[in-house]
Design a protein around this motif. Structure first.
Motif, mmCIF file in Angstrom:
data_model
loop_
_atom_site.group_PDB
_atom_site.id
_atom_site.type_symbol
_atom_site.label_atom_id
_atom_site.label_comp_id
_atom_site.label_asym_id
_atom_site.label_seq_id
_atom_site.Cartn_x
_atom_site.Cartn_y
_atom_site.Cartn_z
ATOM 1 N N CYS A 292 0.841 -1.172 0.000
ATOM 2 C CA CYS A 292 0.000 0.000 0.000
ATOM 3 C C CYS A 292 0.888 1.237 0.000
ATOM 4 N N MET A 293 0.263 2.384 -0.208
ATOM 5 C CA MET A 293 0.976 3.644 -0.213
ATOM 6 C C MET A 293 1.802 3.805 1.044
ATOM 7 N N VAL A 294 3.036 4.202 0.872
ATOM 8 C CA VAL A 294 3.872 4.449 2.038
ATOM 9 C C VAL A 294 3.248 5.575 2.873
ATOM 10 N N ARG B 140 1.454 14.322 -3.170
ATOM 11 C CA ARG B 140 2.522 13.363 -3.448
ATOM 12 C C ARG B 140 2.198 12.034 -2.790
ATOM 13 N N LEU B 141 2.275 10.955 -3.566
ATOM 14 C CA LEU B 141 2.128 9.631 -2.979
ATOM 15 C C LEU B 141 3.233 8.726 -3.501
ATOM 16 N N GLU B 142 3.573 7.747 -2.678
ATOM 17 C CA GLU B 142 4.597 6.770 -3.030
ATOM 18 C C GLU B 142 4.016 5.374 -2.937
ATOM 19 N N GLN B 143 4.405 4.555 -3.884
ATOM 20 C CA GLN B 143 3.996 3.161 -3.857
ATOM 21 C C GLN B 143 5.155 2.314 -4.360
ATOM 22 N N SER B 144 5.347 1.166 -3.716
ATOM 23 C CA SER B 144 6.336 0.231 -4.240
ATOM 24 C C SER B 144 5.635 -0.747 -5.163
ATOM 25 N N PHE B 145 6.362 -1.307 -6.097
ATOM 26 C CA PHE B 145 5.774 -2.214 -7.063
ATOM 27 C C PHE B 145 6.825 -3.192 -7.556
ATOM 28 N N GLY B 146 6.361 -4.217 -8.241
ATOM 29 C CA GLY B 146 7.265 -5.209 -8.805
ATOM 30 C C GLY B 146 6.875 -5.518 -10.232
#
Length: 802
Positions: free
Chosen positions: A14-16, A286-292
């Motif tokens: 989820c969003m950091v 501003r939003l951050e998300q990790s992904f693969g």
């Protein structure tokens, strides 16, 4: 050929939760159990109990005490009875007093985000009703901007949660059992649930810009892609115009050269940093998300391919509870649960039968566990009179959309499951509902197949061929519960059908897995279950019964957990897990010793159970020379058994990787050896332990974050002078205390019937073990765990908090 080929990059996690837009709202709540009207900001809650979230009142004693006839949180008057493990629901209220900071007040939009509240929830802010939810596993959000008081003035949020009637087939928990967040954004903003990324190196980033201003706005967007090592490897920009009180979809494209792929072996993740700037005011969201990045392909001819490689799903079904913590979804509890599964060879989990917590999927992303994300256990036809069937027709698309929008960006999620063992699914209304759910999935995500779990007892009176033909019409991949005997005949009739064991009996592990290894159209197997869970009391039981009598489906009081897991309630391997080690080829040989059966009796094992056996050669109550059955498991064609280095015999193993020896009991060392082509190739040892001399404390986390929510699981073992666990002792009581900068959150043992020890600071050991769960405070320092027991030295363990 019917083929599904999905090449996409998926968001993980989820969003950091950075301080600019998402703030944890878990601390400093007040709680009161009971029916009342407490929504007014002027309501007197001064005597209510102070708590931090997550919180599950059904594993506390108050509700059961009010119901009466209880042992701890268990009551004989529980409405759910054995299905819910004799726990109690009811009504509970939560209130939180808070004051906006100047920073909060500067943000133009504020909202509350509840990750889960079981079962039905209503939310008020300053006496104004601002939201509700009707599905206990669904996350829900609400805008609270207009109900807030100005900066410096106190606000009061009140939440009523009702868990009433018979609404579940297993332990659900009650209350605000997952995180709550305060969401802070400008009026022009983006939303993580509206943001998706697809592609295989060539990335397509789609988001929706929301403009809550009265007038039109120009928006400037930028998307930075950060590699696993933090380097920026791609950037994309776009501009758009958004009407007042409107929303506008925007697509950005970016290219990642030589992407590092996500897989169970290499769960590498990138990071998206997305910015939306209001050109008029200069405000930036501003939003951050990790992904693969990874690819998925499904076909009957080649099976399941992950990143182009054939992959077999070594799966386990899991309910959402966390054992001694009940349903409370602490991040550290979710991490540990999934790490235990990974350690035991699982590479996939099925969320049975509901949305998991957000952190559950974050942990799957980071650990490399593939997920079947499941939404419903019933549609239009009830399984219990007060369950979700009452709300399905009105809310099912909204609740399914929550799962899809929230979870579609996790690389761990490989399939969407729209239901489990649905009664009425082959009737016209059920088939219409299935297609309705399928179209909802396709509206939000076309990158994964639609699946569901089907069995042949949920729609009685119809031949399997008729059931299967209708049930599969809206599915891309078929989940089949306990139906391995239909795999090959179904393939003959439907050669393009892709299937997997969505649930299987532990005792039939080898038969199921051989079919997975043999046929590409059978892509995996998910045992029921990977871990023990609360509720469905005793469905995995086994017992010594008089001839002619068998185990019942559920077990009566004081049984409270299912007892069908490979891993028990405190995280220890059970006998069937050692068998699975052999079936999956993780170990060349294992063994266990059966409980002796007296004359005139037999061992009765439930469908989900396992025979009474243990990895032990210590039986102080049995006379030497008594014949014991030693079960040896191996994929080798032959095995040998030694006692004190004396060869007792050599036997062939069966097609199910098993053989049994009858051995006269003598203390010492029992050793099983796998034999390939006459050569010994791997061994498994059991030793007789001596009398217990001490307790051993082992923490899985010796350095906690001083945030009030970090956990350390401290395993307590009774050991002899050689450090071997004395499993023959299940009666010794211990006393657990925690002092300093830590709290004893819960403690107990793995016994499915020892209600008195559940969450008790003075539990009995079960098979020589118990567990203490320590929670950090918000102060740095140290927590001291002290464990004592009569006749043994007191032991202490120091945990650091930073």
């Amino acid at each position: 050929m019917k083929r599904f080929s999905f090449l996409l990059l998926m968001l993980a996690a989820c969003m950091v939760a950075n301080a600019q837009r998402k703030a944890c709202f878990d601390s400093d709540w007040k709680f009161q159990y009971g029916t009342m009207k407490a929504e007014s900001p002027n309501f007197d809650d001064s005597r209510w109990r102070r708590i931090d979230l997550p919180h599950d009142w059904s594993v506390e004693t108050e509700a059961a005490s009010q119901a009466g006839d209880n042992v701890g949180p268990f009551s004989r008057k529980s409405i759910g009875r054995d299905a819910t493990g004799h726990t109690v629901g009811g009504e509970g209220w939560y209130r939180k007093h808070f004051t906006l900071t100047d920073f909060d007040a500067q943000r133009e939009q504020l909202g509350l985000y509840f990750e889960g509240a079981y079962y039905e929830a209503e939310v008020w802010l300053n006496g104004r009703r601002v939201g509700q939810n009707r599905y206990g596993y669904s996350s829900f959000r609400m805008d609270i901007t207009q109900a807030l008081r100005p900066s410096g003035q106190e606000n009061v949020v009140a939440v009523r949660v009702r868990n009433e009637g018979k609404n579940t087939r297993w332990y659900s928990g009650s209350g605000l059992y997952r995180h709550v967040w305060l969401i802070r954004t400008p009026r022009l903003h983006v939303d993580p649930w509206d943001t998706s990324i697809r592609g295989d190196g060539e990335l397509t980033i789609t988001t929706i810009v929301h403009n809550d201003n009265a007038g039109q706005r120009q928006a400037r967007l930028s998307a930075d892609i950060l590699a696993p090592d933090g380097r920026r490897v791609a950037r994309a920009k776009a501009k758009t115009t958004v009407a007042g009180q409107g929303r506008q979809e925007v697509t950005l494209t970016a290219r990642v050269k030589h992407p590092q792929r996500w897989s169970p072996e290499t769960p590498r993740r990138y990071r998206l940093v997305l910015r939306a700037e209001d050109a008029q005011t200069g405000q930036v969201d501003r939003l951050e998300q990790s992904f693969g990045i990874r690819t998925l392909e499904f076909s009957a001819e080649r099976g399941f391919l992950l990143n182009g490689q054939p992959t077999l799903l070594r799966g386990g079904c899991v309910h959402h509870d966390n054992g001694l913590l009940g349903a409370a979804a602490y991040d550290r509890a979710e991490d540990r649960k999934l790490q235990l599964l990974k350690n035991e060879g699982f590479n996939a989990v099925r969320c049975s039968h509901n949305l998991p917590s957000e952190h559950f999927l974050d942990a799957c992303d980071s650990l490399g566990l593939m997920v079947i994300d499941e939404c419903f256990d019933q549609w239009l036809v009830a399984k219990n009179p007060d369950d979700y069937h009452r709300h399905f027709d009105r809310y099912c698309e909204d609740d399914l959309a929550v799962m899809l929008r929230r979870d579609r960006n996790h690389p761990s999620v490989i399939m969407w499951s729209i239901g489990n063992e649905i009664p009425g699914r082959i009737e016209p209304s059920g088939m219409k509902a299935a297609e309705r759910l399928r179209q909802t999935v396709l509206r939000y995500d076309t990158s994964r197949p639609v699946t569901a779990a089907i069995c042949d007892w949920d729609n009685p009176g119809h031949p399997w061929e008729e059931e299967a033909e209708r049930a599969f019409q809206s599915l891309d991949v078929g989940g089949m519960n306990y139906l391995f005997h239909h795999y090959e005949p179904d393939h003959e009739r439907y050669p393009d059908r892709i299937m997997y064991g969505a649930e299987s009996f532990p005792k039939r592990a080898s038969e199921n897995w051989k079919l997975v290894e043999t046929h590409p159209y059978v892509i995996g197997d998910f045992v029921w279950t990977a871990m023990d869970y609360l509720g469905e009391a005793g469905i995995g039981s086994a017992g010594i019964q008089p001839e002619g009598k068998e185990q019942t489906f559920f077990q009566a009081w004081p049984w409270y957990n299912g007892w069908c897991g490979d891993i028990d309630l405190i995280g220890q391997k059970k006998p069937q897990s050692y068998y699975r080690d052999v079936v999956w080829g993780r170990k060349p040989v294992t063994m266990a010793v059966e409980t002796p059966v007296p004359a005139g009796h037999h061992m009765s094992v439930s469908l989900w159970g396992w025979q009474l056996e243990q990895q032990s050669w210590t039986f102080p109550a049995i006379a030497e020379g008594t014949l014991l059955t030693v079960n040896v498991y191996s994929r080798a064609p032959r095995v040998r058994l030694y006692l004190n280095d004396e060869l007792l015999g050599e036997q062939s193993t069966s097609e199910t990787f098993w053989t049994a020896f009858r051995v006269p009991y003598r203390t010492g060392e029992l050793r099983a050896v796998a034999v390939n082509d006459g050569q010994e190739a791997g061994e498994f040892r059991l030793q007789t332990t001596s009398r217990p001399t001490s307790l051993r404390l082992t923490a899985d986390n010796q350095e906690l974050r001083a945030n009030g929510t970090d956990l350390s699981y401290v395993t307590i073992e009774l050991v002899d002078a050689q450090g071997r666990v004395v499993t023959s002792d299940s009666e010794r009581s211990i006393s657990i205390t925690v002092s300093g900068d830590g709290q004893l959150l819960a403690s107990g043992n793995a016994s499915p019937t020892d209600m008195e020890s559940f969450r008790s600071p003075s539990p009995r050991l079960y098979q020589g073990r118990a567990l203490a769960i320590v929670r950090s405070t918000r102060f740095a320092g140290q927590a001291v765990v002290t464990v004592s027991s009569a006749g043994l030295p007191t032991q202490t363990l120091i945990l650091r908090t930073r």
